[in-house]
Write an enzyme that holds these catalytic residues in place. Sequence first.
Site, PDB file in Angstrom:
ATOM      1  CD  GLU A 123      -2.698  -1.435   2.336  1.00  0.00           C
ATOM      2  OE1 GLU A 123      -2.329  -0.921   3.400  1.00  0.00           O
ATOM      3  OE2 GLU A 123      -3.575  -2.306   2.263  1.00  0.00           O
ATOM      4  CB  CYS A 136       2.957   7.403   3.416  1.00  0.00           C
ATOM      5  SG  CYS A 136       3.357   6.150   4.609  1.00  0.00           S
ATOM      6  CB  CYS A 143       7.220  -5.317   8.948  1.00  0.00           C
ATOM      7  SG  CYS A 143       8.616  -4.645   9.876  1.00  0.00           S
ATOM      8  CB  CYS A 147       6.169  -2.849  16.596  1.00  0.00           C
ATOM      9  SG  CYS A 147       7.853  -2.541  16.046  1.00  0.00           S
ATOM     10  CB  CYS A 150       2.929  -2.180  14.102  1.00  0.00           C
ATOM     11  SG  CYS A 150       3.030  -1.974  12.316  1.00  0.00           S
ATOM     12  CB  SER A 240       9.930   6.225   9.645  1.00  0.00           C
ATOM     13  OG  SER A 240       9.506   5.793  10.918  1.00  0.00           O
ATOM     14  CB  CYS A 382       1.056   5.421  11.272  1.00  0.00           C
ATOM     15  SG  CYS A 382       1.537   7.004  10.719  1.00  0.00           S
TER      16      CYS A 382
HETATM   17  N1  SAH Z   1       9.068   0.357  10.192  1.00  0.00           N
HETATM   18  C1  SAH Z   1       9.272   1.753  10.299  1.00  0.00           C
HETATM   19  C2  SAH Z   1       8.414   2.577   9.364  1.00  0.00           C
HETATM   20  C3  SAH Z   1       6.991   2.168   9.158  1.00  0.00           C
HETATM   21  S1  SAH Z   1       5.882   2.366  10.501  1.00  0.00           S
HETATM   22  C4  SAH Z   1       9.112   2.210  11.733  1.00  0.00           C
HETATM   23  O1  SAH Z   1       8.665   1.431  12.551  1.00  0.00           O
HETATM   24  O2  SAH Z   1       9.481   3.337  12.019  1.00  0.00           O
HETATM   25  C5  SAH Z   1       5.573   4.133  10.536  1.00  0.00           C
HETATM   26  C6  SAH Z   1       5.204   4.677  11.922  1.00  0.00           C
HETATM   27  O3  SAH Z   1       3.901   4.242  12.309  1.00  0.00           O
HETATM   28  C7  SAH Z   1       6.139   4.194  13.012  1.00  0.00           C
HETATM   29  O4  SAH Z   1       6.455   5.254  13.893  1.00  0.00           O
HETATM   30  C8  SAH Z   1       5.296   3.176  13.710  1.00  0.00           C
HETATM   31  O5  SAH Z   1       5.750   2.940  15.012  1.00  0.00           O
HETATM   32  C9  SAH Z   1       3.947   3.823  13.664  1.00  0.00           C
HETATM   33  N2  SAH Z   1       2.838   2.909  13.915  1.00  0.00           N
HETATM   34  C10 SAH Z   1       2.778   1.583  13.681  1.00  0.00           C
HETATM   35  N3  SAH Z   1       1.582   1.099  14.030  1.00  0.00           N
HETATM   36  C11 SAH Z   1       0.843   2.135  14.491  1.00  0.00           C
HETATM   37  C12 SAH Z   1      -0.491   2.266  14.989  1.00  0.00           C
HETATM   38  N4  SAH Z   1      -1.314   1.226  15.039  1.00  0.00           N
HETATM   39  N5  SAH Z   1      -0.904   3.493  15.368  1.00  0.00           N
HETATM   40  C13 SAH Z   1      -0.087   4.559  15.264  1.00  0.00           C
HETATM   41  N6  SAH Z   1       1.175   4.500  14.790  1.00  0.00           N
HETATM   42  C14 SAH Z   1       1.649   3.302  14.431  1.00  0.00           C
HETATM   43 FE1  SF4 Z   2       7.628  -3.086  11.261  1.00  0.00          FE
HETATM   44 FE2  SF4 Z   2       7.599  -0.432  11.757  1.00  0.00          FE
HETATM   45 FE3  SF4 Z   2       5.397  -1.956  12.133  1.00  0.00          FE
HETATM   46 FE4  SF4 Z   2       7.472  -2.208  13.778  1.00  0.00          FE
HETATM   47  S1  SF4 Z   2       6.184  -0.375  13.498  1.00  0.00           S
HETATM   48  S2  SF4 Z   2       6.281  -3.905  12.853  1.00  0.00           S
HETATM   49  S3  SF4 Z   2       9.171  -1.915  12.382  1.00  0.00           S
HETATM   50  S4  SF4 Z   2       6.398  -1.561  10.180  1.00  0.00           S
END
Ligand code: SAH
Ligand code: SF4
Length: 409
Positions: A123, A136, A143, A147, A150, A240, A382
């Site tokens: 996406e 974006c 991934c 996390c 996420c 990021s 995000c």
């Molecule tokens: N993998 C990289 C970039 C992609 S995620 C990273 O982790 O930085 C982009 C941003 O969205 C990151 O700051 C991530 O922590 C945040 N993010 C992920 N899941 C989210 C959620 N459910 N709500 C808000 N932010 C989130």
């Molecule tokens: Fe991957 Fe970024 Fe999501 Fe963590 S927040 S699982 S590094 S995409």
Amino acid sequence: MSEITMPAQGLPSAPQPRSSEAAKPSLAGLARPALAAALQAIGVPDRDLNMRVAQLWHWLYFHGATDFERMLNIGKALRQRLADHYSLARAEVVSEQISADGTRKWLLRLAEPGDNRRHSEVECVYIPEADRGTLCVSSQVGCTLTCSFCHTGTQKLVRNLTAQEIVQQLLVARDRIGDFPGLTPPQDGWLPQPGARFVSNIVFMGMGEPLYNFDAVAEAIAVLSDGDGLSVSRRRITVSTSGVVPQIIRLGREVAPMLAVSLHAVNDVLRDQLVPLNKKYPIRDLLDACRAYPGLSNARRITFEYVMLKDVNDSDADARALVRLLKGIPAKINLIPFNPWPGSRFACSDWDRIEKFSAIVYRAGYASPVRTPRGRDILAACGQLKSESERLRARARLMLEAALALGAD
Ligand code: SAH
Ligand code: SF4
């Protein structure tokens, strides 16, 4: 934000290559060395390579050409040879959704390398504002990091995107919003005001951990920022990362885009749970790498992302600890309201909690814009990026389970 969701559009105006073209390798999105190799392979003599690459470059990345026929400064015979062997196809747009706030999300289908019958999907999201437009982009399908807040991290299939596939996300976006010479932009009132570029900024905040796909991301940034073509300056490209320390150091040295770090917690015990990569690269090492990031100044700061999780990381004490941790680093703090997704075990902090947290950070001298969630109605914010096919499969599984349960009765 209102919650109206527009259905996937009929994809009217954007140039789509003919399907027979799709089988040929595409030149769209390639870097200069790869273009030179493609030209060499069809017999362009070495002495002409630089000139031919420059011509193609201009057509591909300034004009956004989707057809060799337009390239009138290239002789007819060579145009024909190019068309016989290559296409200018972009990733296929499977769906386009337009949020009530003008955010656009495209689901793109990518062929699996070496196997044209298998596909994966990523996406890509476009966020227009009055004075800027931010794209974006994704760097991986899924991934490998997990996390806990996420959605992307729950996706099973993972592979790196190629540099070409990363660059194509910008090409597709500019096709779709009519942002190449000769195209007509949609008149929906959401695009940036006259004078502002439609895509002025690029953030690697889509699917994937960009620093786990370092080479392709670096190569893509070289193409995206090239002043003779797509021309998005490195100062407007932000990578990021969840904190891959050795690669942060390399990124600063070799690529030097803007850096965003997903911090999300102020102590290792909590960060280990939220961002498991922290067990390998704890906060102290991460912040040391940030301090050493080249070219930092008040005008060039690192963005620290901090997702607001109710009763997890959102207390006043957390806010004060955050300020203490970042002391001495030219920093911006982005507080991101948690975007819930089906099955997640977190909730977003209450609004007045976010405001109190933000006030503490603000008093310490950080402008702390709370990132307004955009495109929530189309799951484009995000961490909500996860391909449609996975969702469909999940739904099919549920239905199957339901059917089996019925059968068991
Ligand atoms: N993998 C990289 C970039 C992609 S995620 C990273 O982790 O930085 C982009 C941003 O969205 C990151 O700051 C991530 O922590 C945040 N993010 C992920 N899941 C989210 C959620 N459910 N709500 C808000 N932010 C989130
Ligand atoms: Fe991957 Fe970024 Fe999501 Fe963590 S927040 S699982 S590094 S995409």
